[in-house]
Design a protein around this motif. Structure first.
Motif, PDB file in Angstrom:
ATOM      1  N   LYS A   1       0.828  -1.203   0.000  1.00 31.44           N
ATOM      2  CA  LYS A   1       0.000   0.000   0.000  1.00 31.44           C
ATOM      3  C   LYS A   1       0.865   1.257   0.000  1.00 31.44           C
ATOM      4  CE  LYS A   1      -4.090   1.994   2.130  1.00 31.44           C
ATOM      5  NZ  LYS A   1      -5.149   1.827   3.143  1.00 31.44           N
ATOM      6  N   GLN A   2       1.936   1.244   0.782  1.00 36.63           N
ATOM      7  CA  GLN A   2       2.832   2.392   0.784  1.00 36.63           C
ATOM      8  C   GLN A   2       3.474   2.584  -0.585  1.00 36.63           C
ATOM      9  OE1 GLN A   2       5.373   2.730   4.180  1.00 36.63           O
ATOM     10  NE2 GLN A   2       6.919   3.926   3.113  1.00 36.63           N
ATOM     11  N   ALA A   3       3.894   1.469  -1.214  1.00 34.10           N
ATOM     12  CA  ALA A   3       4.517   1.566  -2.538  1.00 34.10           C
ATOM     13  C   ALA A   3       3.514   2.065  -3.575  1.00 34.10           C
ATOM     14  CB  ALA A   3       5.072   0.206  -2.945  1.00 34.10           C
ATOM     15  N   CYS A   4       2.274   1.566  -3.522  1.00 31.04           N
ATOM     16  CA  CYS A   4       1.263   1.967  -4.501  1.00 31.04           C
ATOM     17  C   CYS A   4       0.898   3.436  -4.357  1.00 31.04           C
ATOM     18  CB  CYS A   4       0.009   1.095  -4.346  1.00 31.04           C
ATOM     19  SG  CYS A   4       0.199  -0.593  -4.940  1.00 31.04           S
ATOM     20  N   PHE A   5       0.750   3.913  -3.130  1.00 29.95           N
ATOM     21  CA  PHE A   5       0.394   5.312  -2.953  1.00 29.95           C
ATOM     22  C   PHE A   5       1.576   6.232  -3.256  1.00 29.95           C
ATOM     23  CE2 PHE A   5      -3.370   3.758  -0.759  1.00 29.95           C
ATOM     24  CZ  PHE A   5      -4.322   4.649  -1.224  1.00 29.95           C
ATOM     25  N   ARG A   6       2.781   5.712  -3.096  1.00 28.04           N
ATOM     26  CA  ARG A   6       3.938   6.496  -3.519  1.00 28.04           C
ATOM     27  C   ARG A   6       3.958   6.641  -5.041  1.00 28.04           C
ATOM     28  NH1 ARG A   6       9.284   4.381  -0.945  1.00 28.04           N
ATOM     29  NH2 ARG A   6       8.093   5.056   0.886  1.00 28.04           N
ATOM     30  N   LEU A   7       3.662   5.534  -5.742  1.00 21.03           N
ATOM     31  CA  LEU A   7       3.563   5.600  -7.199  1.00 21.03           C
ATOM     32  C   LEU A   7       2.409   6.499  -7.627  1.00 21.03           C
ATOM     33  CD1 LEU A   7       4.203   1.888  -8.265  1.00 21.03           C
ATOM     34  CD2 LEU A   7       5.619   3.870  -8.867  1.00 21.03           C
ATOM     35  N   LYS A   8       1.309   6.413  -6.903  1.00 25.47           N
ATOM     36  CA  LYS A   8       0.148   7.255  -7.226  1.00 25.47           C
ATOM     37  C   LYS A   8       0.501   8.732  -7.099  1.00 25.47           C
ATOM     38  CE  LYS A   8      -4.653   7.971  -5.738  1.00 25.47           C
ATOM     39  NZ  LYS A   8      -5.385   7.561  -6.945  1.00 25.47           N
ATOM     40  N   THR A   9       1.251   9.069  -6.043  1.00 19.88           N
ATOM     41  CA  THR A   9       1.671  10.459  -5.841  1.00 19.88           C
ATOM     42  C   THR A   9       2.597  10.914  -6.965  1.00 19.88           C
ATOM     43  OG1 THR A   9       1.477  10.212  -3.452  1.00 19.88           O
ATOM     44  CG2 THR A   9       2.831  12.023  -4.255  1.00 19.88           C
ATOM     45  N   ASP A  10       3.566  10.054  -7.324  1.00 19.21           N
ATOM     46  CA  ASP A  10       4.481  10.403  -8.418  1.00 19.21           C
ATOM     47  C   ASP A  10       3.739  10.543  -9.738  1.00 19.21           C
ATOM     48  OD1 ASP A  10       6.653  10.410  -6.722  1.00 19.21           O
ATOM     49  OD2 ASP A  10       7.137   8.302  -7.074  1.00 19.21           O
ATOM     50  N   GLY A  11       2.745   9.680  -9.972  1.00 20.55           N
ATOM     51  CA  GLY A  11       1.970   9.778 -11.197  1.00 20.55           C
ATOM     52  C   GLY A  11       1.177  11.071 -11.270  1.00 20.55           C
ATOM     53  N   GLU A  12       0.617  11.493 -10.148  1.00 19.68           N
ATOM     54  CA  GLU A  12      -0.100  12.769 -10.126  1.00 19.68           C
ATOM     55  C   GLU A  12       0.852  13.931 -10.399  1.00 19.68           C
ATOM     56  OE1 GLU A  12      -1.787  12.639  -6.271  1.00 19.68           O
ATOM     57  OE2 GLU A  12      -3.498  11.366  -6.843  1.00 19.68           O
ATOM     58  N   HIS A  13       2.087  13.817  -9.881  1.00 18.29           N
ATOM     59  CA  HIS A  13       3.072  14.858 -10.134  1.00 18.29           C
ATOM     60  C   HIS A  13       3.458  14.905 -11.616  1.00 18.29           C
ATOM     61  CE1 HIS A  13       6.371  17.603  -9.468  1.00 18.29           C
ATOM     62  NE2 HIS A  13       7.263  16.723  -9.906  1.00 18.29           N
ATOM     63  N   ILE A  14       3.595  13.726 -12.245  1.00 21.19           N
ATOM     64  CA  ILE A  14       3.929  13.674 -13.672  1.00 21.19           C
ATOM     65  C   ILE A  14       2.804  14.285 -14.498  1.00 21.19           C
ATOM     66  CG2 ILE A  14       4.273  12.103 -15.619  1.00 21.19           C
ATOM     67  CD1 ILE A  14       5.732  10.227 -13.729  1.00 21.19           C
ATOM     68  N   LEU A  15       1.562  13.928 -14.186  1.00 24.20           N
ATOM     69  CA  LEU A  15       0.431  14.479 -14.924  1.00 24.20           C
ATOM     70  C   LEU A  15       0.340  15.986 -14.756  1.00 24.20           C
ATOM     71  CD1 LEU A  15      -2.292  11.768 -14.171  1.00 24.20           C
ATOM     72  CD2 LEU A  15      -1.000  12.106 -16.291  1.00 24.20           C
ATOM     73  N   GLU A  16       0.664  16.465 -13.555  1.00 27.68           N
ATOM     74  CA  GLU A  16       0.649  17.909 -13.317  1.00 27.68           C
ATOM     75  C   GLU A  16       1.711  18.612 -14.165  1.00 27.68           C
ATOM     76  OE1 GLU A  16       1.217  21.070  -9.603  1.00 27.68           O
ATOM     77  OE2 GLU A  16       1.043  18.910  -9.232  1.00 27.68           O
ATOM     78  N   ARG A  17       2.886  18.002 -14.267  1.00 28.31           N
ATOM     79  CA  ARG A  17       3.940  18.584 -15.107  1.00 28.31           C
ATOM     80  C   ARG A  17       3.552  18.562 -16.581  1.00 28.31           C
ATOM     81  NH1 ARG A  17       9.140  19.156 -13.494  1.00 28.31           N
ATOM     82  NH2 ARG A  17       9.898  18.301 -15.485  1.00 28.31           N
ATOM     83  N   GLN A  18       2.901  17.487 -16.998  1.00 21.90           N
ATOM     84  CA  GLN A  18       2.464  17.409 -18.398  1.00 21.90           C
ATOM     85  C   GLN A  18       1.432  18.479 -18.692  1.00 21.90           C
ATOM     86  OE1 GLN A  18       1.166  13.329 -18.723  1.00 21.90           O
ATOM     87  NE2 GLN A  18       3.204  12.598 -19.377  1.00 21.90           N
ATOM     88  N   ARG A  19       0.496  18.684 -17.773  1.00 19.98           N
ATOM     89  CA  ARG A  19      -0.506  19.709 -17.991  1.00 19.98           C
ATOM     90  C   ARG A  19       0.095  21.117 -17.984  1.00 19.98           C
ATOM     91  NH1 ARG A  19      -3.701  16.209 -14.628  1.00 19.98           N
ATOM     92  NH2 ARG A  19      -2.963  17.333 -12.788  1.00 19.98           N
ATOM     93  N   SER A  20       1.216  21.272 -17.265  1.00 23.04           N
ATOM     94  CA  SER A  20       1.883  22.584 -17.205  1.00 23.04           C
ATOM     95  C   SER A  20       2.835  22.821 -18.369  1.00 23.04           C
ATOM     96  CB  SER A  20       2.665  22.712 -15.892  1.00 23.04           C
ATOM     97  OG  SER A  20       1.794  22.539 -14.790  1.00 23.04           O
ATOM     98  N   GLY A  21       2.925  21.825 -19.269  1.00 22.22           N
ATOM     99  CA  GLY A  21       3.807  21.959 -20.416  1.00 22.22           C
ATOM    100  C   GLY A  21       5.262  21.726 -20.114  1.00 22.22           C
ATOM    101  N   LEU A  22       5.583  21.040 -19.004  1.00 28.62           N
ATOM    102  CA  LEU A  22       6.969  20.781 -18.636  1.00 28.62           C
ATOM    103  C   LEU A  22       7.455  19.426 -19.119  1.00 28.62           C
ATOM    104  CD1 LEU A  22       6.899  22.059 -14.937  1.00 28.62           C
ATOM    105  CD2 LEU A  22       7.647  23.283 -16.999  1.00 28.62           C
ATOM    106  N   ASP A  23       6.608  18.692 -19.815  1.00 30.31           N
ATOM    107  CA  ASP A  23       7.016  17.392 -20.350  1.00 30.31           C
ATOM    108  C   ASP A  23       8.039  17.614 -21.448  1.00 30.31           C
ATOM    109  OD1 ASP A  23       7.308  14.863 -21.212  1.00 30.31           O
ATOM    110  OD2 ASP A  23       5.180  14.521 -21.645  1.00 30.31           O
ATOM    111  N   PRO A  24       9.280  17.118 -21.292  1.00 35.33           N
ATOM    112  CA  PRO A  24      10.316  17.344 -22.297  1.00 35.33           C
ATOM    113  C   PRO A  24       9.990  16.642 -23.608  1.00 35.33           C
ATOM    114  CG  PRO A  24      11.083  15.774 -20.661  1.00 35.33           C
ATOM    115  CD  PRO A  24       9.782  16.290 -20.186  1.00 35.33           C
TER     116      PRO A  24
END
Length: 409
Positions: A386-409
């Motif tokens: 559960k800790q690993a999954c929610f850590r991945l979930k948090t990182d995934g939300e951060h990636i999606l936020e960067r993509q929406r902000s146009g920071l995806d290289p």
């Protein structure tokens, strides 16, 4: 009961806030994600987890934890089932069994090993794993969701956790009882070399074969044999999980499944200690219901022949183990084919009259040896995943936020 110490974190929090917040993990875990390609497998998995609901993550972690504990402890479960079912297959005209074929952990393991080998030690593993998947998936999902609900409506934490445990246990028991009946039948099945008084009146080749024969010869009700003591067993989870949360809070400062943004380490010793203490207390207090459940589940419900009096005669049923007695009853000629165990109260009375009060604790020592490591494996796997999954979930939300902000290289 008194409430927890004042230093415990306030509750309830919304379920989204009870796990690692995205903003809190950017500095420690988000940096490592930034150094990886957004198209890497880890990043793709993180993005996938970001779209998965918390209840689905709880269900997956619970199912994986149950499977892990089932594989580790299957031989001990077979031994426990044999000890619990011992004495339920002998003819009725025998007041007491001539001798106990299973004696203790080592003695029972020796008999099973000599008669069936490794295969006998893992008999029933298939339905056990098949049962653990939905059992723990349903339990963990319902427990977490119902705990959030009760936290929002009840002030007392102990009452909230007990209510959530009973709700989750009832849902998982009703959903999976047929699987556990098949598992218990297969585990109590002995070798052809065993004496007749210790031999159950059935022979199943596999899980599917057991399901087919039980449905054809006993009907749908057979799959819900032992449901009453199984529901009575909700007292077990009503003790175990509130105690687990209490001890884990004392040892780690975190509730079940909760993570901390300041501390990403898994509290191994705190989880193991809380599991050990809670499981010992719950098993010691509620063990007799397991014997009742096993006796009812291993009793075959035979369909009476077509006669006005519904009388079954010896030799009237063909097949393995039925040449000298009707299925599940071992009655003499002319005896109405009624089951030996009927309902919780009557089953208690029958066992007490025929075998004494000690029969209610058959296999308890073996069950402790099995249940405590199983619980430790389950909770440690659940908390880690559960800790690993929610850590991945948090990182995934951060990636999606960067993509929406146009920071995806």
């Amino acid at each position: 009961m008194s409430a927890e110490a004042p230093q415990s974190p306030p509750s309830p929090k919304p379920s989204a806030q009870r796990y690692a917040p995205a903003t809190a993990r950017v500095s420690s875990h988000g940096t490592s994600m930034n150094n990886k390609s957004f198209g890497s497998p880890v990043s793709s998995l993180a993005v996938f987890c970001a779209g998965v609901s918390n209840s689905s993550i709880n269900g997956f972690c619970g199912a994986a934890a149950g499977v892990a504990s089932g594989i580790v402890t299957c031989p001990l479960d077979v031994i426990k089932t044999r000890l619990q079912a011992q004495g339920s297959f002998r003819p009725r005209n025998h007041a007491r069994p001539s001798r106990a074929i299973y004696n203790g952990l080592i003695g029972t393991a020796r008999v099973i090993w000599l008669e069936d080998g490794v295969r006998g030690m893992y008999r029933g593993l298939g339905p056990m794993l098949l049962g653990y998947l939905p059992t723990w998936a349903v339990y963990m999902s319902v427990y977490d969701a119902s705990k959030d609900y009760f936290y929002a409506n009840i002030e007392n934490k102990w009452l909230c956790r007990i209510s959530a445990s009973i709700t989750a246990g009832a849902c998982s028991t009703l959903a999976t009882n047929p699987i556990w009946v098949i598992k218990t039948r297969l585990m109590s099945q002995v070798s052809l070399r065993a004496s007749e008084e210790h031999r159950p009146p059935w022979h199943y080749k596999s899980t599917v074969d057991a399901f087919r024969k039980m449905y054809r010869t006993e009907g749908l009700r057979a799959f819900y044999s032992g449901l009453s003591p199984a529901l009575l067993g909700l007292t077990h989870v009503a003790i175990q999980f509130p105690l687990y949360e209490f001890f884990k809070m004392k040892f780690t400062g975190l509730e079940m499944g909760q993570t901390s943004s300041q501390d990403e380490d898994i509290h191994w010793f705190g989880i193991l200690g809380a599991t050990f203490l809670s499981k010992i207390c719950a098993t010691s207090a509620t063990y007799p219901h397991e014997v009742l459940r096993t006796r009812l589940q291993t009793q075959q419900r035979s369909l009476p022949p077509q006669s006005p009096e519904e009388i079954s005669f010896r030799g009237g049923h063909g097949g393995y183990g039925h040449q000298t007695r009707p299925p599940g009853t071992a009655s003499s000629d002319g005896m109405i084919n009624t089951p030996r165990y009927r309902g919780v109260i009557r089953t208690c009375r029958t066992i007490l009259q025929e075998e004494g009060w000690r029969a209610f604790y058959n296999g308890m020592g073996t069950n402790m040896v099995r249940a405590v490591p199983a619980a430790m494996t389950t909770m440690l796997t659940y908390e880690t995943l559960k800790q690993a999954c929610f850590r991945l979930k948090t990182d995934g939300e951060h990636i999606l936020e960067r993509q929406r902000s146009g920071l995806d290289p």
